[in-house]
Design a protein around this motif. Sequence first.
Motif, PDB file in Angstrom:
ATOM      1  N   ARG A 272       0.833  -1.211   0.000  1.00 16.14           N
ATOM      2  CA  ARG A 272       0.000   0.000   0.000  1.00 16.14           C
ATOM      3  C   ARG A 272       0.859   1.250   0.000  1.00 16.14           C
ATOM      4  NH1 ARG A 272      -4.176  -2.511   3.271  1.00 16.14           N
ATOM      5  NH2 ARG A 272      -5.038  -3.900   1.719  1.00 16.14           N
TER       6      ARG A 272
ATOM      7  N   LEU B  33     -14.770   0.538  -8.118  1.00 12.20           N
ATOM      8  CA  LEU B  33     -14.282   0.411  -6.746  1.00 12.20           C
ATOM      9  C   LEU B  33     -15.452   0.442  -5.777  1.00 12.20           C
ATOM     10  CD1 LEU B  33     -11.493   3.141  -6.815  1.00 12.20           C
ATOM     11  CD2 LEU B  33     -11.121   0.686  -6.847  1.00 12.20           C
ATOM     12  N   ASP B  34     -15.313  -0.328  -4.697  1.00 11.10           N
ATOM     13  CA  ASP B  34     -16.234  -0.203  -3.574  1.00 11.10           C
ATOM     14  C   ASP B  34     -15.598   0.799  -2.616  1.00 11.10           C
ATOM     15  OD1 ASP B  34     -17.637  -0.413  -1.193  1.00 11.10           O
ATOM     16  OD2 ASP B  34     -18.074  -2.544  -1.498  1.00 11.10           O
TER      17      ASP B  34
ATOM     18  N   ASN C  83     -16.159   1.554   0.332  1.00 12.50           N
ATOM     19  CA  ASN C  83     -15.898   1.009   1.675  1.00 12.50           C
ATOM     20  C   ASN C  83     -14.531   0.328   1.742  1.00 12.50           C
ATOM     21  OD1 ASN C  83     -18.352   1.908   2.495  1.00 12.50           O
ATOM     22  ND2 ASN C  83     -19.376  -0.086   2.376  1.00 12.50           N
ATOM     23  N   ASP C  84     -14.155  -0.388   0.675  1.00 10.53           N
ATOM     24  CA  ASP C  84     -12.832  -1.031   0.643  1.00 10.53           C
ATOM     25  C   ASP C  84     -11.729   0.017   0.662  1.00 10.53           C
ATOM     26  OD1 ASP C  84     -14.146  -3.389   0.451  1.00 10.53           O
ATOM     27  OD2 ASP C  84     -13.788  -3.692  -1.699  1.00 10.53           O
TER      28      ASP C  84
ATOM     29  N   ASP D  63     -11.316   1.259   4.139  1.00  4.89           N
ATOM     30  CA  ASP D  63     -10.597   0.282   4.967  1.00  4.89           C
ATOM     31  C   ASP D  63      -9.093   0.376   4.747  1.00  4.89           C
ATOM     32  OD1 ASP D  63     -12.636  -0.775   6.367  1.00  4.89           O
ATOM     33  OD2 ASP D  63     -13.019  -2.456   4.995  1.00  4.89           O
ATOM     34  N   GLU D  64      -8.715   0.460   3.478  1.00  3.92           N
ATOM     35  CA  GLU D  64      -7.289   0.512   3.163  1.00  3.92           C
ATOM     36  C   GLU D  64      -6.663   1.824   3.630  1.00  3.92           C
ATOM     37  OE1 GLU D  64      -8.141  -2.189  -0.744  1.00  3.92           O
ATOM     38  OE2 GLU D  64      -7.500  -0.111  -0.995  1.00  3.92           O
TER      39      GLU D  64
ATOM     40  N   ARG E 143      -7.971   4.124  -7.223  1.00  2.00           N
ATOM     41  CA  ARG E 143      -7.921   3.676  -5.836  1.00  2.00           C
ATOM     42  C   ARG E 143      -6.973   4.546  -5.006  1.00  2.00           C
ATOM     43  NH1 ARG E 143      -9.015  -1.169  -3.374  1.00  2.00           N
ATOM     44  NH2 ARG E 143      -9.683  -2.041  -5.357  1.00  2.00           N
TER      45      ARG E 143
ATOM     46  N   GLN F 286      -7.904   7.087  -1.970  1.00  2.00           N
ATOM     47  CA  GLN F 286      -7.292   6.850  -0.651  1.00  2.00           C
ATOM     48  C   GLN F 286      -6.620   8.125  -0.164  1.00  2.00           C
ATOM     49  OE1 GLN F 286      -4.447   3.660  -0.574  1.00  2.00           O
ATOM     50  NE2 GLN F 286      -6.001   2.167  -1.106  1.00  2.00           N
TER      51      GLN F 286
END
Lengths: 132, 545
Positions: B382, B397-398, B400-401, B404-405, B436, B440
């Motif tokens: 990551r 993309l979800d 929520n995922d 989490d990340e 993603r 993030q």
Amino acid sequence: MSNLPLIAIVDDDDAVREALFDLLQVEGLSARTFENGAALLGDAEAEGFDCIITDVRMPEIDGLELQRQLRARGSAVPVIFITSSVEDSTRARALLGGAAAWFTKPVADEALLGALRAALDGRMSAGAQPDD
Amino acid sequence: MPRERLLPRFGDSRDEGTAAWWAFDISATRDVIESFGESKPENWIELIVGSIRIADVNQNIVHLVGPYAGRERMIGQPLIAYHPTESWPMLADLVMTALANGGTELTRAVTSLAFTDCTMRLLADDANPDILFLSVDGKVFENRTFWTVRASEQRYRNLLYHLPTALLQIDASAIGEVYQGLRRSGITDLRRHVEENPELIATANRIVMVTDANARAADLLGAADVAQLIGPVCYLFEASPEAALRVMIARFEGRRSHADTMRLRTFDGRLLDVAITVTYPMPPERLDVTLISLEDISDRLRTDAQLRQLQADYSRAARISMLGELATSIAHEVNQPLSAIVTNAETNLRWLSREVPNLEKVGQLTARIAESARRASDIVQRIRGMAARREPERVPLDLNDVIDEALIFVRHETESRSIALVTKLGDRLPLVLGDRVQLQQVIVNLLINAVQALALAGATHGRIELETADTGAAVTFTIRDSGPGIAQEHLERIFGSFFTTKDDGIGIGLALCQSIIAAHGGTIAVSNHPEGGAIFRFSLPAAKA
């Protein structure tokens, strides 16, 4: 107090907690695990442990606060800190609060077990003193 | 403004079918004539004709000299704008004589380029002294119509030739006939037909002809002159056969125009990105032409690409700076599994060194070692993802995922400050299309801001709530902190570049968040909660299922 010491392991990280538990197990030591300081303080046997091995940084009640509250309850249980942060000020506060030992993660097994035994020995002899 | 027609009373020549007639407004003309005094000035003709305005005309005048917009456009305009100059002397003389004689009907034979045996008749209007009717009668020369058309063509050519846009005039009648044949044989899907008969593209490239082009087209195509462009259209589509097919399909499907972008190989060997617009003929097609306009968009695309690269570099720099800020947290996150691995391995050695090794326990601990190692590796992965130089992508993309990340990067920050982090993530959120790492970055950025807001306020036991929700067309992410909120005067400017209230901040975090969310087709907003604390909320369009 029985001859079999009981140790509390407090860490919010599952893997670390379980690893410490297993290390004590292989040495024939009994332990109970708690996810954080609040969980231990809320336990009926909170004051019945012979030694506490705890992480410092934890949500809600951290390691230092745990030690402070135990002392406030009149408990002299030795507390061994294992932390992944290297802050001298926190370490100093822990030791001033009566910490038995302070380790930085990852901790060497010999060092931890040595400190644990020393703490337990001290506890046993201190506990036996009045009868001597 | 609707206008009533002023009907002239020309006795036997009242028939609109043969005569062309004007109604003149001469209200200013009497004063002009009076100003002449004893002798007419040299420019008396221009002065008289120039004083007349058009009150009305009939269709014959519109056809002969009128503008494209017709009668309505002519009424009220100066006569000189439309009246043929060669007839001005005769007209000026007639008007002067008519006014001197007080409204007598006058008839005069005149020479005209438009008529043979031409007579002009001037007649006053009894009802309105400011109106004069002029009827022009005679046989219309065919020549005049021919010249008019030729002049109009010339105007069109001049316009086309000097336009700053590259234009090509196309004769596509031959392919039109091919298409009619295909339709007659029942073909409705040209793309499929071409898949089976790929030679049709080559045929079209051969029989569709460029018949004219302008200077800019020759320039854009790197041709020596316009003549080089005249001929089959094949050179236009050499680098983009697929674009040729799309242009053909648009015509086949009867569309009036088609806009596209394609690669173009110039005569001097350069490869350009061009925007091409094709306007197809209106029926009847044989009387009309196809026009192609080309615009070189290579620079624009290059600038766009450079801008995108710059934005990507910029957000990467911000990510790396963010990772630096989070170094302690990240070290902690990696150190936890490493610490478990070390302890588990040492415990294993103790089990193995027994006289009867406890292999079951060793197997269990070895599995845990592998699990912790994977966890450490994921975190490193990551971090690498955050730091890597890469093209932004759009994948489903979800959210929520992604959250989490993102939490991995800040978990230690919140824990070490005893901040309660509460997540209320919506069930089965629709997916969003996005990058993603960039999303993030936005979430981590908002989280760090919230943590810092709480720290700045000296809040003990602060609280941060994260929430996701499905609003149908969009997915929203809301972060609320229990800090002091945003000062009213800062709310407006908070997403601006270089706006910061932190001593060590440079004010790019929120500006970047906004540009990232905007690039995802979403919006981001800030507000204060009535019960205290700041709320940042962004929403992203749900990906179409």
